[in-house]
Design a protein around this motif. Structure first.
Motif, mmCIF file in Angstrom:
data_model
loop_
_atom_site.group_PDB
_atom_site.id
_atom_site.type_symbol
_atom_site.label_atom_id
_atom_site.label_comp_id
_atom_site.label_asym_id
_atom_site.label_seq_id
_atom_site.Cartn_x
_atom_site.Cartn_y
_atom_site.Cartn_z
ATOM 1 N N GLY A 1 0.813 -1.204 0.000
ATOM 2 C CA GLY A 1 0.000 0.000 0.000
ATOM 3 C C GLY A 1 0.844 1.250 0.000
ATOM 4 O O GLY A 1 0.338 2.346 -0.066
ATOM 5 N N SER A 2 2.182 1.107 0.116
ATOM 6 C CA SER A 2 3.088 2.256 0.085
ATOM 7 C C SER A 2 3.969 2.115 -1.146
ATOM 8 O O SER A 2 5.161 1.827 -1.049
ATOM 9 C CB SER A 2 3.932 2.305 1.371
ATOM 10 O OG SER A 2 3.108 2.508 2.483
ATOM 11 N N ARG A 3 3.367 2.279 -2.301
ATOM 12 C CA ARG A 3 4.088 2.059 -3.545
ATOM 13 C C ARG A 3 5.310 2.954 -3.648
ATOM 14 O O ARG A 3 6.352 2.554 -4.174
ATOM 15 C CB ARG A 3 3.144 2.308 -4.724
ATOM 16 C CG ARG A 3 3.747 2.076 -6.096
ATOM 17 C CD ARG A 3 4.226 0.656 -6.254
ATOM 18 N NE ARG A 3 4.632 0.398 -7.625
ATOM 19 C CZ ARG A 3 5.492 -0.544 -7.980
ATOM 20 N NH1 ARG A 3 6.045 -1.312 -7.048
ATOM 21 N NH2 ARG A 3 5.804 -0.746 -9.239
ATOM 22 N N ALA B 1 10.089 -1.313 -13.526
ATOM 23 C CA ALA B 1 8.762 -1.480 -14.124
ATOM 24 C C ALA B 1 7.755 -0.506 -13.518
ATOM 25 O O ALA B 1 6.665 -0.896 -13.091
ATOM 26 C CB ALA B 1 8.282 -2.922 -13.976
ATOM 27 N N VAL B 2 8.150 0.784 -13.465
ATOM 28 C CA VAL B 2 7.253 1.803 -12.939
ATOM 29 C C VAL B 2 7.174 2.955 -13.939
ATOM 30 O O VAL B 2 8.118 3.199 -14.701
ATOM 31 C CB VAL B 2 7.741 2.342 -11.573
ATOM 32 C CG1 VAL B 2 7.753 1.233 -10.543
ATOM 33 C CG2 VAL B 2 9.109 2.984 -11.682
ATOM 34 N N PRO B 3 6.065 3.689 -13.954
ATOM 35 C CA PRO B 3 5.982 4.867 -14.827
ATOM 36 C C PRO B 3 6.999 5.921 -14.400
ATOM 37 O O PRO B 3 7.332 6.043 -13.220
ATOM 38 C CB PRO B 3 4.545 5.367 -14.608
ATOM 39 C CG PRO B 3 3.818 4.238 -13.981
ATOM 40 C CD PRO B 3 4.818 3.448 -13.210
ATOM 41 N N ARG B 4 7.470 6.698 -15.360
ATOM 42 C CA ARG B 4 8.448 7.736 -15.018
ATOM 43 C C ARG B 4 7.867 8.756 -14.045
ATOM 44 O O ARG B 4 8.584 9.288 -13.196
ATOM 45 C CB ARG B 4 8.938 8.445 -16.287
ATOM 46 C CG ARG B 4 9.880 7.608 -17.114
ATOM 47 C CD ARG B 4 10.733 8.505 -17.976
ATOM 48 N NE ARG B 4 11.436 7.747 -19.002
ATOM 49 C CZ ARG B 4 12.320 8.264 -19.840
ATOM 50 N NH1 ARG B 4 12.571 9.571 -19.775
ATOM 51 N NH2 ARG B 4 12.918 7.529 -20.732
ATOM 52 N N SER B 5 6.585 9.051 -14.172
ATOM 53 C CA SER B 5 5.989 10.027 -13.258
ATOM 54 C C SER B 5 6.080 9.545 -11.816
ATOM 55 O O SER B 5 6.374 10.320 -10.899
ATOM 56 C CB SER B 5 4.530 10.280 -13.639
ATOM 57 O OG SER B 5 3.784 9.070 -13.598
ATOM 58 N N SER B 6 5.847 8.240 -11.595
ATOM 59 C CA SER B 6 5.964 7.686 -10.240
ATOM 60 C C SER B 6 7.410 7.705 -9.774
ATOM 61 O O SER B 6 7.701 7.959 -8.601
ATOM 62 C CB SER B 6 5.422 6.255 -10.209
ATOM 63 O OG SER B 6 4.056 6.219 -10.567
ATOM 64 N N LEU B 7 8.328 7.428 -10.703
ATOM 65 C CA LEU B 7 9.742 7.419 -10.337
ATOM 66 C C LEU B 7 10.213 8.826 -9.973
ATOM 67 O O LEU B 7 10.946 9.012 -8.987
ATOM 68 C CB LEU B 7 10.577 6.869 -11.492
ATOM 69 C CG LEU B 7 12.086 6.778 -11.249
ATOM 70 C CD1 LEU B 7 12.402 5.899 -10.045
ATOM 71 C CD2 LEU B 7 12.793 6.236 -12.497
ATOM 72 N N LEU C 1 11.291 3.569 -3.789
ATOM 73 C CA LEU C 1 12.491 4.109 -3.150
ATOM 74 C C LEU C 1 13.484 2.993 -2.832
ATOM 75 O O LEU C 1 14.688 3.111 -3.109
ATOM 76 C CB LEU C 1 12.089 4.856 -1.877
ATOM 77 C CG LEU C 1 13.186 5.589 -1.104
ATOM 78 C CD1 LEU C 1 12.588 6.779 -0.353
ATOM 79 C CD2 LEU C 1 13.901 4.691 -0.110
ATOM 80 N N LEU C 2 12.993 1.897 -2.276
ATOM 81 C CA LEU C 2 13.880 0.781 -1.935
ATOM 82 C C LEU C 2 14.479 0.157 -3.189
ATOM 83 O O LEU C 2 15.653 -0.233 -3.203
ATOM 84 C CB LEU C 2 13.109 -0.262 -1.129
ATOM 85 C CG LEU C 2 12.580 0.219 0.237
ATOM 86 C CD1 LEU C 2 11.728 -0.856 0.896
ATOM 87 C CD2 LEU C 2 13.717 0.631 1.144
ATOM 88 N N GLY C 3 13.673 0.060 -4.237
ATOM 89 C CA GLY C 3 14.203 -0.464 -5.494
ATOM 90 C C GLY C 3 15.286 0.426 -6.081
ATOM 91 O O GLY C 3 16.291 -0.057 -6.613
ATOM 92 N N VAL C 4 15.105 1.745 -5.979
ATOM 93 C CA VAL C 4 16.119 2.692 -6.465
ATOM 94 C C VAL C 4 17.427 2.497 -5.708
ATOM 95 O O VAL C 4 18.518 2.456 -6.295
ATOM 96 C CB VAL C 4 15.607 4.145 -6.307
ATOM 97 C CG1 VAL C 4 16.744 5.150 -6.491
ATOM 98 C CG2 VAL C 4 14.491 4.424 -7.306
ATOM 99 N N ALA D 1 15.753 6.578 -17.334
ATOM 100 C CA ALA D 1 15.013 5.663 -18.214
ATOM 101 C C ALA D 1 15.293 4.210 -17.847
ATOM 102 O O ALA D 1 14.383 3.379 -17.783
ATOM 103 C CB ALA D 1 15.386 5.922 -19.668
ATOM 104 N N ALA D 2 16.573 3.890 -17.587
ATOM 105 C CA ALA D 2 16.922 2.520 -17.218
ATOM 106 C C ALA D 2 16.328 2.141 -15.867
ATOM 107 O O ALA D 2 15.892 1.008 -15.666
ATOM 108 C CB ALA D 2 18.442 2.357 -17.196
#
Length: 709
Positions: free
Chosen positions: A10-12, A41-47, A17-20, A34-35
């Protein structure tokens, strides 16, 4: 390292952040946005929603457009965790402006008191607020404070009427007369400093209307019942004394003062000049007057840098509204990491910039909370209480961690006072709570006060995660749940919900007795941020073996920013350890000189010029070319050794560690009794040090914003 995949929590935002952190730990040189978006596998806006706050708070850096890498903050956290040393008691963020001001507690004289019994009357009340100006962001905070307090006391204040004169004295005089005609029960006035208001104030006094003067004052106290002000003399004097002591009592300073016709600013500047006058080694190079804005401060300091350059040892600002612009001007001029000490609080930007660029800062916010206090004073008057004629609102002394001086100690550290979850324009010292946001503030009757639109759950969880990391970094890598609850200002249940995925990932770990500390993945990110993650795993057993063989202390030193930092350390029983996390200018230690000995000439000269250290043996100091030549010669040795630098009875031997490209990545250091120096040197000579394929990432000035596509 195997990337961690979080369950649906629920805290996408936190999952991203952890994936980054995982991706960049594996690629310390940096990854394109981009990479990252493709790999996670997330939209750039979310990233971008994750990257922007991480960049703003130093957990990420953008060396060039579209590329991100781990920031230096991770290494600072890793050092705090590695040190495993007792930490100082936590100092909570001081948001409420509670308690009496220093000027009251330390006043050697007596305070004039006013008996307000003749003004007592039952509620409900109608309050008037005559505001002289809306010229800067600080004034906005004052206005909001008055509105906030009126709404908080809606059970007694039926109506709050506000009139803004917008710097027109005639208009403010008319406003005061209009409030008198309306029959308000109490009048709060933040005046323009002009005698044109005195007749209108005299008419209000003659009619028995209690007037509370706030912020700016007019002449003596005869035209108002109580004056609510900020501690101007303390704001000028204490940071000035800190600056004198920080500079060792010698050097050139410049003064940035706002409008020379505004009383609070004049009082601050006068108090500061008194301090400088008592320090014969301090020279005021120049005083400039600028508007109270970041842009004006930036322009003014750019001119001062052009005229005085490195002769400026410190900058005294009466406010962070232009102090933030001053810091930015130094960064623009190429002084990132070596900006001279500054003073000046109020605006969030000055604290953010001080941390991001390593600027020693001492500040006392000029508290817009005096608007709240003025409303409370009005209520006290109408209740018939006894009050001081002049009431100064308390504000804490805020100093960069590690920069307190003998006589100037912090109430709260810069790292704990800053708000990373709020914009740089926020004026601190407002007294309206952690959720106050001036961009969305509303106040209504009945105590309904909007303190800022709540962020969506994902964005808020990202900011809270960064708050936790900042708190841990500032408090030795470990803290108690109770302190953390106060620091991040969230309910206990919500904090535990957030800690779950962070602990599961390994970014954090739970300790005994309700403790939280940085976890193994935070340490890995810190080592990766400076390019030594692979090297650390190899060096740690070598350090253990060295301390056993020479019965001393061993350490791994790296170049962190412009300083030599100790990243790993081991010591034999009874030997004094080399402190993990200690940072020294590069030419001050043997390890530091070996780290930079082979840098390009321009870079080496810049570092040495920034951190010159006088010789302690009484001989003539080396010129810069002589110092460069001496360091080049020292770095040309396979193992360098020196006695007496770390202490009269100690010797140090050091050996550079090179990468596959032949460049120095780190330095292995041994510290032993001076008589054991030959054995230490031989131990380093005999080591078969591996070469690793990665080089330390080049640290360029940080880019704090990433443009969205």
């Amino acid at each position: 390292m195997t990337p961690w995949r979080a369950p649906a929590t629920g805290s996408r935002g936190v999952d991203i952040l952890l994936g980054v952190v995982d991706r960049l730990t594996e690629a310390p040189g940096g990854v394109s946005v981009a990479a990252l978006a493709g790999g996670l596998a997330v939209p750039r806006s979310s990233l971008y929603a994750v990257l922007r706050p991480m960049l703003a708070s130093g957990w990420l850096e953008a060396p060039r457009r579209g590329i991100v890498r781990l920031g230096a903050a991770w290494f600072d956290l890793a050092l705090a965790l590695e040190a495993e040393q007792p930490t100082a008691p936590a100092r909570p963020r001081l948001q409420g402006m509670t308690g009496p001001a220093r000027s009251f507690l330390w006043n050697p004289g007596f305070t004039e008191l006013v008996d307000a019994a003749p003004f007592a009357r039952p509620p409900p009340y109608v309050f008037g607020f005559s505001n002289g100006s809306r010229a800067n962001l600080w004034r906005q905070g004052l206005i909001h404070g008055v509105q906030f307090a009126a709404a908080e006391h809606a059970d007694r204040i039926a109506t709050l009427r506000i009139a803004h004169a917008d710097d027109d004295a005639a208009a403010q005089a008319r406003d005061i007369d209009a409030f008198l005609a309306m029959g308000v029960d109490a009048l709060i006035v933040s005046p323009l400093e002009t005698e044109a208001l005195l007749p209108a104030l005299a008419r209000a006094r003659a009619a028995g209307l209690p007037v509370v003067m706030v912020d700016r004052l007019l002449g003596d106290a005869s035209h108002s019942l109580v004056q609510v002000a900020g501690p101007d003399t303390a704001i000028g004097r204490l940071p000035a004394q800190w600056l004198v002591e920080t500079l060792g009592g010698r050097g050139g300073v410049v003064m940035m003062v706002g409008d020379p016709e505004i009383g609070p600013l004049l009082r601050r500047a006068r108090a500061a000049r008194e301090v400088f006058a008592l320090a014969p080694g301090i020279r005021i190079l120049e005083t400039v007057h600028s508007e109270m804005t970041v842009a004006a401060g930036r322009r003014a300091m750019a001119g001062l840098i052009e005229r005085w350059g490195d002769a400026i040892g410190g900058v005294w600002c009466d406010s962070g509204l232009h102090g933030a612009g001053s810091i930015q001007a130094w960064v623009d001029a190429g002084y990132d990491g070596r900006v001279p000490p500054h003073t000046g609080g109020d605006q969030n930007a000055v604290y953010q910039l001080a941390i991001l660029h390593g600027v020693p800062l001492a500040a006392m916010d000029f508290p817009p909370a005096m608007g709240i206090r003025a409303v409370e004073v009005g209520l006290d008057i109408l209740a018939g209480r006894t009050l001081p004629r002049r009431l100064e609102v308390h504000t804490p002394l805020v100093i960069s961690r590690g920069w307190e001086t003998d006589s100037v100690r912090a109430d709260v550290f810069v790292e704990d006072h800053v708000r990373w979850d709020r914009p740089p324009s926020l004026i601190l010292g407002h007294g309206m709570g952690d959720d106050y946001d001036p961009t969305s503030f509303t106040a209504g009757k009945g105590g309904a006060v909007g303190k800022g639109a709540a962020a969506d759950g994902g964005a808020r969880s990202i900011l809270r995660t960064l708050d936790i990391l900042v708190w841990l970094k500032a408090h030795g890598g470990e803290t108690g749940i109770a302190d953390l609850l106060e620091a991040v200002a969230m309910p206990r249940s919500s904090l535990h919900d957030l800690l779950g995925p962070l602990v599961g990932h390994g970014l954090l770990q739970r300790g005994g007795r309700g403790r939280i500390r940085a976890g193994p993945r935070a340490r890995a990110a810190g080592l990766a941020a400076t390019g030594i993650a692979d090297l650390a795993a190899t060096i740690e057993p070598i350090l253990e073996e060295l301390v056993r063989s020479v019965d001393g202390a061993a350490a791994l030193a790296v170049l962190h920013g412009e300083r030599c930092a100790i990243a790993l350390s081991r010591a034999a029983a009874g030997a004094a350890p080399i402190a993990v996390g200690s940072r020294t200018p590069v030419n001050w230690t043997l390890a530091g000189r070996l780290l930079v000995a082979e840098l390009p000439e321009r870079r080496l000269r810049w570092l040495l010029a920034a951190h010159a250290r006088p010789r302690r043996d009484g001989c003539r100091p080396l010129t810069l070319p002589e110092l460069v030549a001496a360091i080049r010669a020292e770095g040309g040795q396979r193992v360098a050794a020196l006695a007496g630098e770390a202490g009269p009875d100690l010797g140090e031997a050091a050996r550079p560690i090179r990468g596959a490209d032949g460049q120095v990545r780190a330095v292995l250091l041994l510290r032993v009794p001076a008589g054991d120096l030959p054995a230490a040197r031989a131990a380093l000579e005999s080591l078969d040090l591996p070469q690793a394929p990665l080089a330390i990432p080049t640290r360029s000035p940080l880019v704090h914003q990433i443009a969205a596509p």
